[in-house]
Scaffold this active site. Structure first.
Site: not given
Ligand code: ASP
Ligand code: CP
Length: 308
Positions: A55-56, A85, A106, A134
């Site tokens: 998603r993100t 590296k 991320r 987040h």
């Molecule tokens: N997608 C969210 C996160 O990256 C929640 C999860 O992974 O459970 O924090």
């Molecule tokens: N909610 C969320 O962060 O989803 P992803 O980990 O899929 O990005």
């Protein structure tokens, strides 16, 4: 209002800033549905993802493209960028800021986005820093609550699941604490209870919270049930702890029976087995709508950090 620069943690947002972001997100819903936009034409976003994401990353990339911008990306940066590296995150940022106008990161370490921002001359957006925060998720969560429940002041929120490692629950607690008379109930297996830093913050800001074991009792009072996944990747070799925590709190048809008629069930996703698929067709299941709101919030953030 001053320009929005880095997006690092939920505590950075004032209530005024939040309502500005939500107003722009509402505009973005119209852009997507009706008229399109090119305001980020010739702007470039870099996404550096050291941990998995659906998603993100994709919603940030879709957001940039929906506004006419371009994207460069390294998914699985832990393996496929020069981090493999031994390059530091700081050096990586010093390089990528020469290529892109905004960097979305991320990372697997708490505090990584702040470290990146400390050396960056372009905006850094935290897309999840290990078990830290987040913040863009919590913005879309609050936007969703506003849309679904119709208000933010005076709501009762049950946070369920892995509250120790779940960065989304942590960011959401910080953000909702900014609204009036919000009440929190934390329902977590013993090994993953909400951490003291959040509890101290809520205490300092006079926000009501209680830790409860009985999900049914809490579900009957809640306007929002925020379910979360037990964060397997944070347990290392503590597999027994993970197995004990998993499966303890599950939302199923039985729980729906005790919930308020106008309550909503949210989840940042991905889910594993903590929400039974039989719940998906209930009108109170808001988690897929919630994920879609991520696009509008991220379009709004990109517009604002890039001053477009
Ligand atoms: N997608 C969210 C996160 O990256 C929640 C999860 O992974 O459970 O924090
Ligand atoms: N909610 C969320 O962060 O989803 P992803 O980990 O899929 O990005």
């Amino acid at each position: 209002m001053d320009k929005l620069n880095h997006v690092i943690e939920a505590q950075q947002f004032t209530p005024e800033r939040l309502s500005d972001i939500f107003a722009v997100a509402r505009e973005m819903e119209q852009v997507v549905r009706h008229y399109g936009s090119n305001i980020l034409n010739r702007r470039l976003m870099a996404t550096l993802f050291y941990e998995p994401s659906t998603r993100t990353r994709l919603s940030f990339e879709a957001a940039m493209k929906r506004l006419g911008g371009e994207v460069i990306t390294t998914e699985n940066a832990r393996e496929f960028s020069s981090a493999a590296k031994g390059e530091t995150l700081e050096d990586t940022v010093r390089i990528v800021e020469g290529y892109a106008d905004v960097i979305v990161i991320r990372h697997f370490e708490s505090g990584a986005a702040r470290r990146a921002a400390s050396v960056a001359r372009v905006p850094i957006i935290n897309a999840g820093d290990g078990p830290g925060q987040h913040p863009t998720q919590s913005l879309l969560d609050v936007y969703t609550i506003q849309k679904e429940v119709g208000r933010l002041d005076g709501i009762t929120v049950a946070m369920v699941g892995d509250l120790a490692n779940g960065r989304t629950a942590r960011s959401l607690a910080y953000l909702l604490a900014k609204y009036k008379d919000v009440k929190f109930y934390f329902v977590a297996p013993e090994v993953v209870r909400m951490k003291d830093d959040i509890k101290e913050y809520l205490h300092r800001h006079g926000v009501f919270f209680a830790e409860e074991e009985d999900l049914f009792k809490v579900a009957a009072m809640a306007d929002v049930i925020y379910q979360t996944r037990i964060q397997k990747e944070r347990f290392g070799d503590r597999t027994a702890d993970y197995e004990n925590a998993r499966g303890k709190y599950i939302i199923d048809r039985e729980l729906l029976q005790v919930m308020k008629e106008r309550a909503v069930i949210m989840h940042p996703l991905p889910r594993v087995d903590e929400i039974h698929p039989e719940v998906d067709t209930d009108p109170r299941a808001a988690y897929f709508r919630q994920a879609h709101n991520g696009l509008y919030i991220r379009m709004a953030l990109l517009k604002m950090v890039l001053n477009a």
